[in-house]
Design a protein around this motif. Structure first.
Motif, short mmCIF file in Angstrom:
data_model
loop_
_atom_site.label_atom_id
_atom_site.label_comp_id
_atom_site.label_asym_id
_atom_site.label_seq_id
_atom_site.Cartn_x
_atom_site.Cartn_y
_atom_site.Cartn_z
N GLY A 196 0.81 -1.21 0.00
CA GLY A 196 0.00 0.00 0.00
C GLY A 196 0.84 1.27 0.00
O GLY A 196 0.44 2.28 0.57
N VAL A 197 2.01 1.23 -0.62
CA VAL A 197 2.85 2.43 -0.72
C VAL A 197 2.09 3.51 -1.48
O VAL A 197 1.52 3.25 -2.54
N THR A 198 2.07 4.72 -0.92
CA THR A 198 1.35 5.81 -1.56
C THR A 198 2.04 7.12 -1.23
O THR A 198 3.07 7.14 -0.54
N LEU A 199 1.48 8.22 -1.73
CA LEU A 199 2.06 9.54 -1.51
C LEU A 199 2.30 9.79 -0.02
O LEU A 199 1.38 9.71 0.78
N GLY A 200 3.54 10.06 0.34
CA GLY A 200 3.86 10.38 1.72
C GLY A 200 4.21 9.22 2.62
O GLY A 200 4.53 9.41 3.80
N SER A 201 4.16 7.98 2.08
CA SER A 201 4.53 6.82 2.91
C SER A 201 5.99 6.90 3.34
O SER A 201 6.84 7.35 2.55
N THR A 202 6.26 6.46 4.56
CA THR A 202 7.66 6.25 4.96
C THR A 202 7.90 4.75 4.96
O THR A 202 7.05 3.97 5.41
N VAL A 203 9.05 4.35 4.40
CA VAL A 203 9.28 2.94 4.11
C VAL A 203 10.67 2.50 4.57
O VAL A 203 11.66 3.21 4.36
N LEU A 204 10.71 1.32 5.21
CA LEU A 204 11.98 0.66 5.51
C LEU A 204 12.13 -0.50 4.55
O LEU A 204 11.20 -1.31 4.39
N ILE A 205 13.29 -0.59 3.89
CA ILE A 205 13.57 -1.73 3.02
C ILE A 205 14.77 -2.47 3.59
O ILE A 205 15.85 -1.90 3.75
N CYS A 206 14.56 -3.74 3.94
CA CYS A 206 15.64 -4.57 4.48
C CYS A 206 16.30 -5.33 3.34
O CYS A 206 15.66 -6.17 2.70
N GLY A 207 17.57 -5.01 3.06
CA GLY A 207 18.31 -5.67 1.98
C GLY A 207 18.45 -4.78 0.77
O GLY A 207 17.45 -4.22 0.29
N ALA A 208 19.69 -4.61 0.29
CA ALA A 208 19.95 -3.74 -0.86
C ALA A 208 20.52 -4.52 -2.04
O ALA A 208 21.33 -4.02 -2.81
N GLY A 209 20.07 -5.78 -2.19
CA GLY A 209 20.38 -6.55 -3.40
C GLY A 209 19.48 -6.06 -4.53
O GLY A 209 18.78 -5.05 -4.38
N PRO A 210 19.47 -6.76 -5.67
CA PRO A 210 18.63 -6.33 -6.80
C PRO A 210 17.17 -6.11 -6.42
O PRO A 210 16.57 -5.12 -6.84
N ILE A 211 16.59 -6.99 -5.60
CA ILE A 211 15.17 -6.85 -5.27
C ILE A 211 14.93 -5.69 -4.30
O ILE A 211 13.98 -4.92 -4.45
N GLY A 212 15.81 -5.52 -3.31
CA GLY A 212 15.70 -4.36 -2.42
C GLY A 212 15.78 -3.06 -3.20
O GLY A 212 15.01 -2.11 -2.96
N LEU A 213 16.67 -3.03 -4.19
CA LEU A 213 16.84 -1.81 -4.99
C LEU A 213 15.64 -1.52 -5.88
O LEU A 213 15.23 -0.36 -6.01
N SER A 266 26.33 -4.86 3.42
CA SER A 266 27.37 -4.41 2.49
C SER A 266 27.36 -2.91 2.25
O SER A 266 26.38 -2.36 1.73
N PRO A 267 28.45 -2.22 2.58
CA PRO A 267 28.53 -0.77 2.33
C PRO A 267 28.44 -0.44 0.83
O PRO A 267 27.85 0.57 0.45
N GLU A 268 28.98 -1.34 -0.04
CA GLU A 268 28.92 -1.11 -1.50
C GLU A 268 27.46 -1.10 -1.97
O GLU A 268 27.05 -0.26 -2.77
N ARG A 269 26.69 -2.04 -1.45
CA ARG A 269 25.28 -2.11 -1.87
C ARG A 269 24.50 -0.90 -1.35
O ARG A 269 23.60 -0.40 -2.02
N LEU A 270 24.87 -0.42 -0.17
CA LEU A 270 24.19 0.76 0.37
C LEU A 270 24.55 2.02 -0.42
O LEU A 270 23.73 2.93 -0.57
N THR A 271 25.77 2.05 -0.97
CA THR A 271 26.15 3.17 -1.86
C THR A 271 25.25 3.17 -3.09
O THR A 271 24.76 4.21 -3.52
N MET A 272 25.01 1.96 -3.64
CA MET A 272 24.11 1.84 -4.80
C MET A 272 22.69 2.27 -4.40
O MET A 272 22.01 2.95 -5.18
N ALA A 273 22.27 1.92 -3.19
CA ALA A 273 20.93 2.32 -2.72
C ALA A 273 20.83 3.85 -2.67
O ALA A 273 19.81 4.43 -3.06
N LYS A 274 21.89 4.49 -2.20
CA LYS A 274 21.89 5.95 -2.14
C LYS A 274 21.76 6.53 -3.55
O LYS A 274 20.98 7.46 -3.78
N GLU A 275 22.50 5.95 -4.50
CA GLU A 275 22.44 6.41 -5.89
C GLU A 275 21.05 6.19 -6.49
O GLU A 275 20.63 6.92 -7.39
N CYS A 276 20.35 5.18 -5.99
CA CYS A 276 19.00 4.87 -6.49
C CYS A 276 17.91 5.68 -5.78
O CYS A 276 16.72 5.50 -6.05
#
Length: 354
Positions: free
Chosen positions: A165-182, A202-212
């Motif tokens: 039910g993600v919608t305008l203004g939702s705050t979201v936690l995503i656990c995992g920054a692999g392809p599916i998390g991204l 993984s700090p590398e994956r979190l860097t990708m998350a930041k870029e995304c």
């Protein structure tokens, strides 16, 4: 058309081979596709390494691959909406019968569904592949073949965000920054989430998350307490998130997901781990936190194509490695080692472009 249908075939656990198979003949409602780009999924690697996922066991040789796009080269006699030359993205799950799940629009739950590279059904990591025309979607000119192949993982994100039910203004936690998390991150932002926190080891994956587009990244260490992590998430956001999308399948991460989510919120479980998990179910119950499952996706390809064509979502940075089909074993090894994000196999010898 050449008769060489080089295919990536898993014979049994650990036994991955490249072999030539006959070019299939499309039935009346099928199209024959010259494959162009096929992504390697964690499930492909898992079948190769372990020979099974849950109750799905490799008992006979199976062609791998289900994140795919290509060009139509032949159409069945009853096919009206596609013609030779059309560039298409392939939805790998095709219902075999019109059961109750098909009728109420949740065909992904049909127990008899055909699904590429899920035993015993062959996938499309090959040069030529036949598929139901109704589950092939024409790509607009401004969407590349690789983007077309990435619609499959993107669909998991769409389905997860819809279920959440993600919608305008939702705050979201995503656990995992692999392809599916991204992809969950990309879709959540496109659907209007105002703030998204992403966690990973993984700090590398979190860097990708930041870029995304992640607003906050939280580095997790093995052994971190789930309630402490939940508190860290709340501190970052200033309040508990409305929604948590769990993409790891790790027991401790599912615990964190429940503790972290605001009362009356939703936890969506996307990642698959062991069959049993000990989780704070009563905590969720007394706080009216809904826990929802996700099994693949349904009715997502048109939305995904619209998101890509409009530029609302950019999946291009997810592709970090490319290999020609002939180097499939090397490509699989790259994914197995967890290098990069998405490894793409190029199946057309004459066109190795994205």
């Amino acid at each position: 058309m050449e008769e060489n249908n080089l295919s990536v075939v898993l014979h049994s656990q650990g036994d991955l081979r490249l072999e030539k198979r006959p070019v299939p003949e499309p039935g009346p409602n099928d199209v024959l596709i010259q494959m162009h780009s096929v992504g390697i999924c964690g499930s492909d690697v898992h079948y190769w390494q372990h020979g099974r996922i849950g109750d799905f066991v490799v008992t006979k040789p199976m062609v791998l691959g289900h994140e795919a796009s290509g060009r139509v080269v032949k159409v069945g006699s009853a096919v009206k909406h596609l013609k030779a030359g059309d560039r298409v993205a392939i939805e790998p799950g095709v219902p075999r019968e019109m059961d109750e799940f098909f009728k109420n629009g949740r065909y992904n739950l049909s127990p008899t569904i055909f699904f590429c590279a899920t035993p015993p059904d062959d996938g499309n990591l090959c040069r030529y592949y036949k598929h139901s025309a109704n589950f092939c979607y024409k790509l607009p000119d401004n969407v590349t073949f690789e983007e077309g192949a990435l619609i499959e993982p993107l669909s998991v994100g769409i389905h997860a965000c819809r279920r959440a039910g993600v919608t305008l203004g939702s705050t979201v936690l995503i656990c995992g920054a692999g392809p599916i998390g991204l992809v969950c991150l990309l879709v959540a932002k496109a659907m209007g989430a105002s703030q998204v926190v992403v966690t990973d080891l993984s700090p590398e994956r979190l860097t990708m998350a930041k870029e995304c587009g992640a607003d906050f990244q939280l580095t997790v260490k093995r052994g971190d307490g789930s309630q402490q992590l939940a508190k860290s998430v709340e501190d970052l956001l200033g309040a508990q998130p409305h929604i948590t999308i769990e993409c790891t399948g790790v027991e401790s991460s599912i615990q964190t997901a429940i503790y972290a989510t605001r009362s009356g919120g939703v936890v969506v479980l996307v990642g698959l781990g062991s069959e049993m998990a000990t989780v704070p179910l009563i905590n969720a119950a007394v706080r009216e936190v809904d826990i929802r499952g996700v099994f693949r996706y349904c009715n997502t390809w048109p939305m995904a194509i619209a998101m890509l064509a409009s530029g609302k979502v950019n999946v291009k940075p997810l592709v970090t490695h490319r290999f020609p089909l002939e180097q499939a074993v090397q490509a699989f090894d790259t994914t197995r080692q967890g290098l990069g994000i998405k490894v793409m196999l190029k199946c057309d010898q004459n066109d190795q472009n994205p």
